[in-house]
Scaffold this motif. Structure first.
Motif, PDB file in Angstrom:
ATOM      1  N   THR A  84      19.117 -30.759  13.227  1.00 52.58           N
ATOM      2  CA  THR A  84      17.819 -31.432  13.278  1.00 52.58           C
ATOM      3  C   THR A  84      17.901 -32.840  13.842  1.00 52.58           C
ATOM      4  O   THR A  84      16.868 -33.445  14.136  1.00 52.58           O
ATOM      5  N   GLY A  85      19.127 -33.374  13.958  1.00 51.95           N
ATOM      6  CA  GLY A  85      19.281 -34.766  14.361  1.00 51.95           C
ATOM      7  C   GLY A  85      19.230 -35.725  13.193  1.00 51.95           C
ATOM      8  O   GLY A  85      19.358 -36.939  13.369  1.00 51.95           O
ATOM      9  N   SER A  86      19.071 -35.192  11.982  1.00 52.85           N
ATOM     10  CA  SER A  86      19.021 -36.003  10.767  1.00 52.85           C
ATOM     11  C   SER A  86      19.900 -35.347   9.715  1.00 52.85           C
ATOM     12  O   SER A  86      19.721 -34.164   9.406  1.00 52.85           O
ATOM     13  N   LEU A  87      20.832 -36.114   9.169  1.00 49.12           N
ATOM     14  CA  LEU A  87      21.701 -35.530   8.148  1.00 49.12           C
ATOM     15  C   LEU A  87      20.903 -35.081   6.936  1.00 49.12           C
ATOM     16  O   LEU A  87      21.151 -33.999   6.390  1.00 49.12           O
ATOM     17  N   ARG A 135      31.773 -20.502   5.925  1.00 52.93           N
ATOM     18  CA  ARG A 135      30.466 -21.166   5.872  1.00 52.93           C
ATOM     19  C   ARG A 135      30.604 -22.691   5.932  1.00 52.93           C
ATOM     20  O   ARG A 135      29.813 -23.367   6.600  1.00 52.93           O
ATOM     21  N   LEU A 136      31.601 -23.248   5.262  1.00 59.35           N
ATOM     22  CA  LEU A 136      31.806 -24.694   5.325  1.00 59.35           C
ATOM     23  C   LEU A 136      32.190 -25.119   6.741  1.00 59.35           C
ATOM     24  O   LEU A 136      31.735 -26.162   7.236  1.00 59.35           O
ATOM     25  N   ALA A 137      33.010 -24.311   7.398  1.00 58.56           N
ATOM     26  CA  ALA A 137      33.382 -24.618   8.780  1.00 58.56           C
ATOM     27  C   ALA A 137      32.160 -24.571   9.697  1.00 58.56           C
ATOM     28  O   ALA A 137      32.035 -25.383  10.630  1.00 58.56           O
ATOM     29  N   GLU A 138      31.248 -23.650   9.433  1.00 59.13           N
ATOM     30  CA  GLU A 138      30.037 -23.531  10.244  1.00 59.13           C
ATOM     31  C   GLU A 138      29.166 -24.781  10.130  1.00 59.13           C
ATOM     32  O   GLU A 138      28.557 -25.231  11.114  1.00 59.13           O
ATOM     33  N   TRP A 139      29.094 -25.377   8.951  1.00 54.25           N
ATOM     34  CA  TRP A 139      28.216 -26.534   8.722  1.00 54.25           C
ATOM     35  C   TRP A 139      28.924 -27.876   8.904  1.00 54.25           C
ATOM     36  O   TRP A 139      28.270 -28.925   8.900  1.00 54.25           O
ATOM     37  N   THR A 140      30.227 -27.864   9.078  1.00 56.31           N
ATOM     38  CA  THR A 140      30.973 -29.115   9.248  1.00 56.31           C
ATOM     39  C   THR A 140      30.482 -29.964  10.424  1.00 56.31           C
ATOM     40  O   THR A 140      30.451 -31.200  10.324  1.00 56.31           O
ATOM     41  N   PRO A 141      30.077 -29.361  11.570  1.00 58.53           N
ATOM     42  CA  PRO A 141      29.583 -30.199  12.679  1.00 58.53           C
ATOM     43  C   PRO A 141      28.418 -31.108  12.297  1.00 58.53           C
ATOM     44  O   PRO A 141      28.239 -32.175  12.903  1.00 58.53           O
ATOM     45  N   CYS A 142      27.620 -30.714  11.312  1.00 59.33           N
ATOM     46  CA  CYS A 142      26.517 -31.574  10.861  1.00 59.33           C
ATOM     47  C   CYS A 142      27.049 -32.908  10.326  1.00 59.33           C
ATOM     48  O   CYS A 142      26.455 -33.968  10.567  1.00 59.33           O
ATOM     49  N   ILE A 143      28.156 -32.835   9.607  1.00 54.54           N
ATOM     50  CA  ILE A 143      28.735 -34.053   9.031  1.00 54.54           C
ATOM     51  C   ILE A 143      29.383 -34.895  10.123  1.00 54.54           C
ATOM     52  O   ILE A 143      29.212 -36.126  10.156  1.00 54.54           O
ATOM     53  N   HIS A 144      30.107 -34.250  11.039  1.00 52.59           N
ATOM     54  CA  HIS A 144      30.721 -34.991  12.134  1.00 52.59           C
ATOM     55  C   HIS A 144      29.659 -35.693  12.979  1.00 52.59           C
ATOM     56  O   HIS A 144      29.835 -36.844  13.398  1.00 52.59           O
ATOM     57  N   ALA A 146      26.727 -36.691  11.989  1.00 54.59           N
ATOM     58  CA  ALA A 146      26.174 -37.804  11.217  1.00 54.59           C
ATOM     59  C   ALA A 146      27.091 -39.018  11.269  1.00 54.59           C
ATOM     60  O   ALA A 146      26.626 -40.164  11.340  1.00 54.59           O
ATOM     61  N   VAL A 147      28.399 -38.779  11.231  1.00 53.26           N
ATOM     62  CA  VAL A 147      29.352 -39.892  11.366  1.00 53.26           C
ATOM     63  C   VAL A 147      29.208 -40.530  12.740  1.00 53.26           C
ATOM     64  O   VAL A 147      29.175 -41.769  12.877  1.00 53.26           O
ATOM     65  N   SER A 148      29.089 -39.703  13.777  1.00 61.03           N
ATOM     66  CA  SER A 148      28.947 -40.222  15.142  1.00 61.03           C
ATOM     67  C   SER A 148      27.668 -41.034  15.306  1.00 61.03           C
ATOM     68  O   SER A 148      27.637 -42.023  16.054  1.00 61.03           O
ATOM     69  N   ARG A 149      26.593 -40.633  14.611  1.00 61.91           N
ATOM     70  CA  ARG A 149      25.325 -41.364  14.700  1.00 61.91           C
ATOM     71  C   ARG A 149      25.307 -42.621  13.843  1.00 61.91           C
ATOM     72  O   ARG A 149      24.354 -43.399  13.887  1.00 61.91           O
ATOM     73  N   GLY A 150      26.332 -42.814  13.021  1.00 62.21           N
ATOM     74  CA  GLY A 150      26.370 -43.970  12.142  1.00 62.21           C
ATOM     75  C   GLY A 150      25.663 -43.750  10.816  1.00 62.21           C
ATOM     76  O   GLY A 150      25.490 -44.692  10.045  1.00 62.21           O
ATOM     77  N   GLU A 151      25.270 -42.489  10.534  1.00 62.37           N
ATOM     78  CA  GLU A 151      24.608 -42.199   9.257  1.00 62.37           C
ATOM     79  C   GLU A 151      25.596 -42.179   8.106  1.00 62.37           C
ATOM     80  O   GLU A 151      25.211 -42.426   6.946  1.00 62.37           O
ATOM     81  N   LEU A 152      26.836 -41.831   8.410  1.00 60.39           N
ATOM     82  CA  LEU A 152      27.873 -41.735   7.379  1.00 60.39           C
ATOM     83  C   LEU A 152      29.074 -42.573   7.784  1.00 60.39           C
ATOM     84  O   LEU A 152      29.351 -42.746   8.981  1.00 60.39           O
ATOM     85  N   PRO A 153      29.828 -43.070   6.805  1.00 62.11           N
ATOM     86  CA  PRO A 153      31.025 -43.850   7.143  1.00 62.11           C
ATOM     87  C   PRO A 153      32.124 -42.966   7.716  1.00 62.11           C
ATOM     88  O   PRO A 153      32.211 -41.779   7.383  1.00 62.11           O
ATOM     89  N   PRO A 154      32.955 -43.515   8.585  1.00 58.63           N
ATOM     90  CA  PRO A 154      34.099 -42.748   9.095  1.00 58.63           C
ATOM     91  C   PRO A 154      34.976 -42.256   7.950  1.00 58.63           C
ATOM     92  O   PRO A 154      35.099 -42.909   6.912  1.00 58.63           O
ATOM     93  N   GLY A 155      35.573 -41.100   8.146  1.00 60.40           N
ATOM     94  CA  GLY A 155      36.450 -40.541   7.121  1.00 60.40           C
ATOM     95  C   GLY A 155      35.732 -39.723   6.074  1.00 60.40           C
ATOM     96  O   GLY A 155      36.356 -39.263   5.104  1.00 60.40           O
TER      97      GLY A 155
END
Length: 208
Positions: A84-87, A135-144, A146-155
């Motif tokens: 969606t573009g939003s975490l 299933r976790l692997a399928e949804w992991t790109p959402c978290i990556h 969000a990190v790239s967009r600055g929504e989440l801290p690195p790591g």
């Protein structure tokens, strides 16, 4: 390679064999939801599926082997991750998918039976773990993303975030038996979102 010598669930056949597999897995899922893993009988599965008993025993060998194939099929055919573009909205979509699955009459009972079986049967536990890994692997790109967009801290640990979304939903299914609905899904997703934004799911010491 001898197809019958490989582990159940690792070969995806075509043609008539694929149709037999589909019928057998559907019958196995029905029986698992109705009676649980302990009473899953390959002979009865074969009869319900209209398949040869010898074929079922040769291909799946044991109830655990059949469950492993069933869970692998469920993982592969589950809906893809949201983008969606939003975490926050991605996590809400994830939570709604979990709630939809767990409140489905057949799927909810099936998952409850699988989880119960996994507490005492190593093969059932391995099959269930494989499902969640996929299933976790399928949804992991959402978290990556969000990190790239600055929504989440690195790591930020994707598995930790996604597990935080689904954990309270499974608790309601298996322990409290409280209702599961869209409001509950939204609350679970938002709680995980706030915690992730605060850096609670990053490697190392939590923020102070």
């Amino acid at each position: 390679m001898d197809q019958e010598a490989v582990a159940p669930g690792t070969v995806r056949p075509g043609g008539r064999t694929a149709r037999v597999r589909e019928s057998v897995l559907r019958a196995a899922g029905d029986l698992l939801a109705e009676r649980g893993f302990a009473q899953l009988d390959l002979t009865e599965v074969a009869a319900r599926a209209g398949a040869g008993k010898t074929t079922v025993y040769r291909r799946w060998q044991t109830p655990a082997g059949l469950v492993a194939d069933l869970v692998a099929e469920m993982a592969e055919t589950s809906l893809p991750h949201a983008d969606t573009g939003s975490l926050r909205e991605d996590l809400r979509a994830n939570a709604r998918l979990v709630v939809h699955t767990l409140t489905d009459l057949r799927q909810g009972r099936l998952f409850a039976a699988l989880i119960a079986a996994a507490t005492s049967d190593p093969d059932a536990a391995a099959a269930l773990r494989h499902f969640y890994d996929v299933r976790l692997a399928e949804w992991t790109p959402c978290i990556h993303a969000a990190v790239s967009r600055g929504e989440l801290p690195p790591g930020t640990d994707p598995r930790a975030v996604l597990s935080a979304v689904s954990a309270p939903l499974y608790y309601r299914l298996l322990a409290s038996r409280d209702p599961l609905d869209d409001t509950v899904a939204t609350t679970a997703a938002d709680a995980a979102y706030v915690a992730a934004r605060a850096g609670l799911f990053t490697a190392g010491d939590p923020p102070t």
